[in-house]
Design a protein around this motif. Structure first.
Motif, PDB file in Angstrom:
ATOM      1  N   PHE A 116      50.523  33.359  41.484  1.00 32.44           N
ATOM      2  CA  PHE A 116      51.311  33.873  40.365  1.00 32.44           C
ATOM      3  C   PHE A 116      52.447  32.916  40.010  1.00 32.44           C
ATOM      4  CE2 PHE A 116      54.882  36.166  38.571  1.00 32.44           C
ATOM      5  CZ  PHE A 116      54.298  36.994  37.627  1.00 32.44           C
ATOM      6  N   LEU A 117      53.203  32.503  41.012  1.00 35.40           N
ATOM      7  CA  LEU A 117      54.396  31.686  40.775  1.00 35.40           C
ATOM      8  C   LEU A 117      54.066  30.276  40.285  1.00 35.40           C
ATOM      9  CD1 LEU A 117      56.533  32.726  43.870  1.00 35.40           C
ATOM     10  CD2 LEU A 117      57.044  33.261  41.478  1.00 35.40           C
ATOM     11  N   PHE A 118      52.969  29.721  40.756  1.00 33.68           N
ATOM     12  CA  PHE A 118      52.726  28.307  40.494  1.00 33.68           C
ATOM     13  C   PHE A 118      51.498  28.021  39.629  1.00 33.68           C
ATOM     14  CE2 PHE A 118      54.829  28.607  44.703  1.00 33.68           C
ATOM     15  CZ  PHE A 118      56.048  28.071  44.328  1.00 33.68           C
ATOM     16  N   VAL A 119      50.697  29.052  39.361  1.00 35.66           N
ATOM     17  CA  VAL A 119      49.490  28.837  38.548  1.00 35.66           C
ATOM     18  C   VAL A 119      49.436  29.808  37.377  1.00 35.66           C
ATOM     19  CG1 VAL A 119      46.963  28.794  38.526  1.00 35.66           C
ATOM     20  CG2 VAL A 119      48.214  27.974  40.548  1.00 35.66           C
ATOM     21  N   LEU A 120      49.481  31.097  37.665  1.00 32.87           N
ATOM     22  CA  LEU A 120      49.215  32.115  36.664  1.00 32.87           C
ATOM     23  C   LEU A 120      50.223  32.110  35.516  1.00 32.87           C
ATOM     24  CD1 LEU A 120      47.252  34.347  35.958  1.00 32.87           C
ATOM     25  CD2 LEU A 120      48.650  35.932  37.302  1.00 32.87           C
ATOM     26  N   VAL A 121      51.512  31.950  35.822  1.00 37.16           N
ATOM     27  CA  VAL A 121      52.535  32.001  34.767  1.00 37.16           C
ATOM     28  C   VAL A 121      52.390  30.850  33.771  1.00 37.16           C
ATOM     29  CG1 VAL A 121      54.218  33.276  36.136  1.00 37.16           C
ATOM     30  CG2 VAL A 121      54.176  30.768  36.263  1.00 37.16           C
ATOM     31  N   PRO A 151      51.671  42.738  31.802  1.00 39.92           N
ATOM     32  CA  PRO A 151      52.262  43.808  32.621  1.00 39.92           C
ATOM     33  C   PRO A 151      51.498  44.066  33.909  1.00 39.92           C
ATOM     34  CG  PRO A 151      52.134  44.479  30.309  1.00 39.92           C
ATOM     35  CD  PRO A 151      51.352  43.216  30.439  1.00 39.92           C
ATOM     36  N   ILE A 152      50.183  43.919  33.852  1.00 43.25           N
ATOM     37  CA  ILE A 152      49.367  44.150  35.046  1.00 43.25           C
ATOM     38  C   ILE A 152      49.590  43.044  36.076  1.00 43.25           C
ATOM     39  CG2 ILE A 152      47.008  44.357  35.912  1.00 43.25           C
ATOM     40  CD1 ILE A 152      46.254  45.552  33.194  1.00 43.25           C
ATOM     41  N   PHE A 153      49.633  41.777  35.601  1.00 40.32           N
ATOM     42  CA  PHE A 153      49.899  40.665  36.513  1.00 40.32           C
ATOM     43  C   PHE A 153      51.277  40.803  37.174  1.00 40.32           C
ATOM     44  CE2 PHE A 153      46.911  38.026  33.684  1.00 40.32           C
ATOM     45  CZ  PHE A 153      45.844  38.238  34.545  1.00 40.32           C
ATOM     46  N   ILE A 154      52.258  41.191  36.363  1.00 39.08           N
ATOM     47  CA  ILE A 154      53.615  41.356  36.894  1.00 39.08           C
ATOM     48  C   ILE A 154      53.663  42.494  37.897  1.00 39.08           C
ATOM     49  CG2 ILE A 154      55.990  41.980  36.289  1.00 39.08           C
ATOM     50  CD1 ILE A 154      55.589  40.485  33.646  1.00 39.08           C
ATOM     51  N   ASN A 213      50.425  37.111  49.942  1.00 36.44           N
ATOM     52  CA  ASN A 213      51.042  35.799  49.756  1.00 36.44           C
ATOM     53  C   ASN A 213      50.148  34.856  48.962  1.00 36.44           C
ATOM     54  OD1 ASN A 213      53.790  35.197  51.016  1.00 36.44           O
ATOM     55  ND2 ASN A 213      52.825  36.459  52.594  1.00 36.44           N
ATOM     56  N   ILE A 214      48.851  35.000  49.106  1.00 36.77           N
ATOM     57  CA  ILE A 214      47.944  34.192  48.287  1.00 36.77           C
ATOM     58  C   ILE A 214      48.167  34.494  46.808  1.00 36.77           C
ATOM     59  CG2 ILE A 214      45.514  33.864  47.646  1.00 36.77           C
ATOM     60  CD1 ILE A 214      44.812  34.227  50.613  1.00 36.77           C
ATOM     61  N   TYR A 215      48.255  35.781  46.480  1.00 35.01           N
ATOM     62  CA  TYR A 215      48.475  36.141  45.078  1.00 35.01           C
ATOM     63  C   TYR A 215      49.859  35.686  44.609  1.00 35.01           C
ATOM     64  CZ  TYR A 215      49.045  38.710  40.755  1.00 35.01           C
ATOM     65  OH  TYR A 215      49.276  39.019  39.436  1.00 35.01           O
ATOM     66  N   ARG A 216      50.874  35.861  45.464  1.00 37.37           N
ATOM     67  CA  ARG A 216      52.239  35.480  45.076  1.00 37.37           C
ATOM     68  C   ARG A 216      52.318  33.986  44.751  1.00 37.37           C
ATOM     69  NH1 ARG A 216      55.152  35.914  49.443  1.00 37.37           N
ATOM     70  NH2 ARG A 216      57.158  35.813  48.402  1.00 37.37           N
ATOM     71  N   VAL A 232      65.399  26.934  45.307  1.00 40.61           N
ATOM     72  CA  VAL A 232      64.843  27.868  44.313  1.00 40.61           C
ATOM     73  C   VAL A 232      63.499  28.407  44.790  1.00 40.61           C
ATOM     74  CG1 VAL A 232      63.905  28.060  41.981  1.00 40.61           C
ATOM     75  CG2 VAL A 232      66.070  26.873  42.349  1.00 40.61           C
ATOM     76  N   LYS A 233      62.673  27.520  45.343  1.00 39.98           N
ATOM     77  CA  LYS A 233      61.369  27.958  45.848  1.00 39.98           C
ATOM     78  C   LYS A 233      61.538  28.937  47.018  1.00 39.98           C
ATOM     79  CE  LYS A 233      58.651  25.562  43.142  1.00 39.98           C
ATOM     80  NZ  LYS A 233      59.693  25.115  42.201  1.00 39.98           N
ATOM     81  N   ILE A 234      62.509  28.675  47.877  1.00 36.26           N
ATOM     82  CA  ILE A 234      62.792  29.585  48.984  1.00 36.26           C
ATOM     83  C   ILE A 234      63.152  30.969  48.455  1.00 36.26           C
ATOM     84  CG2 ILE A 234      64.439  30.104  50.839  1.00 36.26           C
ATOM     85  CD1 ILE A 234      62.432  28.047  51.662  1.00 36.26           C
ATOM     86  N   LEU A 235      64.002  31.004  47.444  1.00 33.78           N
ATOM     87  CA  LEU A 235      64.402  32.279  46.848  1.00 33.78           C
ATOM     88  C   LEU A 235      63.203  32.994  46.240  1.00 33.78           C
ATOM     89  CD1 LEU A 235      67.739  31.154  45.142  1.00 33.78           C
ATOM     90  CD2 LEU A 235      67.522  32.726  47.063  1.00 33.78           C
ATOM     91  N   GLN A 236      62.389  32.263  45.493  1.00 34.27           N
ATOM     92  CA  GLN A 236      61.237  32.865  44.833  1.00 34.27           C
ATOM     93  C   GLN A 236      60.227  33.418  45.840  1.00 34.27           C
ATOM     94  OE1 GLN A 236      59.943  29.552  42.417  1.00 34.27           O
ATOM     95  NE2 GLN A 236      60.934  30.349  40.582  1.00 34.27           N
ATOM     96  N   LEU A 237      59.959  32.643  46.875  1.00 30.03           N
ATOM     97  CA  LEU A 237      58.904  33.018  47.819  1.00 30.03           C
ATOM     98  C   LEU A 237      59.347  34.051  48.848  1.00 30.03           C
ATOM     99  CD1 LEU A 237      57.255  29.539  48.478  1.00 30.03           C
ATOM    100  CD2 LEU A 237      56.195  31.497  47.339  1.00 30.03           C
ATOM    101  N   PHE A 238      60.600  34.005  49.266  1.00 23.48           N
ATOM    102  CA  PHE A 238      61.011  34.816  50.407  1.00 23.48           C
ATOM    103  C   PHE A 238      62.091  35.859  50.126  1.00 23.48           C
ATOM    104  CE2 PHE A 238      59.524  30.725  52.185  1.00 23.48           C
ATOM    105  CZ  PHE A 238      58.449  31.203  52.924  1.00 23.48           C
ATOM    106  N   PHE A 239      62.711  35.844  48.948  1.00 22.11           N
ATOM    107  CA  PHE A 239      63.825  36.763  48.717  1.00 22.11           C
ATOM    108  C   PHE A 239      63.675  37.655  47.486  1.00 22.11           C
ATOM    109  CE2 PHE A 239      65.696  33.718  51.613  1.00 22.11           C
ATOM    110  CZ  PHE A 239      66.474  34.520  52.435  1.00 22.11           C
TER     111      PHE A 239
END
Length: 400
Positions: A262-267, A279-282, A256-259, A57-64
Motif C-alpha cells: 500500500f505505502l510503496f506501490v498501491l498509492v 475507500p476499500i484500499f484505505i 505487513n505485506i499489504y501495508r 518518515v519510513k519508520i513513522l509510516q511503517l511502525f507508528f
C-alpha cells in the motif's frame, strides 16, 4: 445513594506496561503534528530530503501511524469496562455514576483543546465510554460482532459528507482565512489568546477526521476492550499469549505485506484514484494497522512472560499507571516547545529531530512518573478525576 470509591484491586503490571507503550507511540505521532499542523504538513515535510529524515518518515509510516491510537483506545475502553464490570458484579453500577464520570472526562477534553492542543481524543473517549458501559448487558457475541462491523465498514467518509451536506456544515470553512504562513506566525509569535482561537478552529476543521476516521476505530476498540473485560482476559493473559503465538505471527506477516504494498506501490497506481476502490484500499490499510497494533501488544506480552524482559519493560508501567496525566503532560510539553509561550520551535524540527525529541520526552516521563508514584497513589489528573466523580476529597499520599 451516594457512591463510594471501590477498593482498588491488585494492579496488573502488564496492562500498565501496555498503557505506557501506547503513550510513547501516541506522542511519537502527535509531535509531528504539533511541529507542523495538517494545513501545511505536506509542504513543510518536502524540504527534508536527507537520508536520516527520509528513513525517519519510513519508520513513522511503517511502525507508528494508526498503530497506537487503536492500542490506546483498546486499553482505555478495557479500563473503563473493568471498572464498570466490577461495579456491575457488586450490584453498584448506576447510569448516573458513569454519566458523571464521562462528563468530567469530556470537560477535561474541552480544557485540553482550548488550553493545550487541538488533537484531543478525550471528548470522543467520554462519549464512547458511556456507550461502552451501556453495552455491558449485551451478549459477548453481539459485542464482538459490533466491534468488527465498526472496524470494517469502509464508507464512513461518504456517510459523513452526506450528513454534512444535509445540515449545511462545512468544516473546511473554519480555517479558510488561514494559510501555512499565518499559522506559523501565530504559533511562533502570536498571543496565547490567538492560540486558543486557532486550536478551536483546528478542532472544528478536523471533525471529519475525528468522527469519520478515528471514531469508528475507537468505537471498535472500546467494544473489543469490553469484550476482553467480560471474558476476564487479564486472568489468563499469560497462557493466552502462548496459545495465539502462531496466529499472531501469521497475522503480522500477512498484514505487513499489504501495508508495504500500500505505502510503496498501491498509492502510486492509477486504480488508487478510483472513488469506488480507494475507500476499500484505505480501509484495508486501517485494518492492517489495527492488527499491527494488536500484534505489538502480543509481542510485548510474549517478551514479558517468555524472554525475561520484565526488568527491561517494567519502566513503562510507571507511565501507564498515570496514562491520563502523561497524555495531557505531552500536550503541555508540546505547547512549551512549539509555541510563543515557550521556545517557538514550530516548523523548525526535521522528522528525525521530532523522533528523537519524542523519545527523550518519554524518558523524562518515565523518570517523573516513577518519582511521583513513590510518594502518591495516583497521578494528579487520575486523582482529580476520582475526586470529582465521587464528589469528595480522596487521599492521594501513600502512607508511610
Amino acid at each position: 445513594m451516594k457512591e463510594h470509591p471501590t477498593k482498588p484491586g491488585k494492579r496488573i503490571d502488564l496492562l500498565d506496561i501496555f498503557r505506557g507503550f501506547a503513550i510513547l507511540g501516541i506522542f511519537v505521532v502527535n509531535i509531528t503534528i504539533m511541529n507542523s499542523t495538517f494545513l501545511n504538513q505536506d509542504e513543510f515535510a518536502q524540504q527534508f530530503t536527507s537520508n536520516i529524515d527520509l528513513f525517519s518518515v519510513k519508520i513513522l509510516q511503517l511502525f507508528f501511524y494508526t498503530k497506537f491510537f487503536p492500542i490506546f483506545s483498546l486499553l482505555f475502553g478495557l479500563g473503563i469496562s473493568m471498572q464498570a464490570l466490577k461495579m456491575y458484579d457488586d450490584g453498584k453500577l448506576t447510569s448516573v455514576f458513569f454519566i458523571r464520570r464521562m462528563l468530567i472526562l469530556f470537560a477535561f477534553g474541552v480544557c485540553h483543546i482550548l488550553f493545550l492542543w487541538s488533537g484531543d481524543v478525550l471528548n470522543l473517549y467520554a462519549i464512547l465510554g458511556l456507550f461502552t458501559t451501556l453495552m455491558i448487558k449485551r451478549s459477548n457475541t453481539f459485542i464482538i460482532t459490533l466491534s468488527i462491523i465498526f472496524l470494517v465498514f469502509p464508507f464512513y467518509e461518504e456517510v459523513l459528507n452526506y450528513i454534512f451536506t444535509l445540515i449545511d456544515f462545512q468544516p473546511s470553512s473554519f480555517l479558510a482565512n488561514y494559510t501555512g504562513a499565518s499559522v506559523n506566525q501565530i504559533m511562533n509569535n502570536g498571543t496565547y489568546i490567538e492560540g486558543i482561537k486557532l486550536r478551536t478552529l483546528e478542532y472544528l476543521t478536523n471533525i471529519p477526521m475525528l468522527f469519520g476516521f478515528l471514531a469508528p476505530i475507537a468505537c471498535s476498540m472500546f467494544l473489543l476492550g469490553l469484550y476482553l473485560g467480560k471474558i476476564k482476559i487479564y486472568q489468563t493473559i499469560d497462557s493466552l499469549i502462548e496459545k495465539i503465538k502462531i496466529p499472531m505471527l501469521f497475522l503480522a506477516l500477512i498484514t505487513n505485506i499489504y501495508r508495504v504494498l500500500f505505502l510503496f506501490v498501491l498509492v502510486k497506481n492509477e486504480i488508487f484514484s478510483s472513488d469506488v476502490y480507494r475507500p476499500i484500499f484505505i480501509k484495508l490499510m486501517v485494518i492492517c494497522d489495527v492488527a499491527m497494533g494488536l500484534f505489538y501488544l502480543w509481542l510485548l506480552g510474549w517478551l514479558y512472560y517468555n524472554r525475561n524482559w520484565k526488568k527491561i519493560l517494567s519502566p513503562l508501567k510507571y507511565v501507564g499507571r498515570m496514562a491520563l496525566t502523561n497524555y495531557i503532560l505531552q500536550s503541555f510539553i508540546g505547547i512549551i516547545l512549539f509555541t510563543s509561550i515557550g521556545f517557538s520551535l514550530y516548523e523548525t524540527m526535521s522528522p528525525s529531530k521530532t523522533l528523537v525529541v519524542a523519545f527523550l520526552v518519554f524518558i523524562f516521563q518515565v523518570v517523573l512518573s516513577k518519582i511521583w508514584l513513590t510518594y502518591f497513589k495516583f497521578g494528579p489528573l487520575e486523582w482529580l478525576w476520582r475526586c470529582l466523580t465521587y464528589g469528595e476529597l480522596l487521599p492521594i499520599k501513600k502512607s508511610r
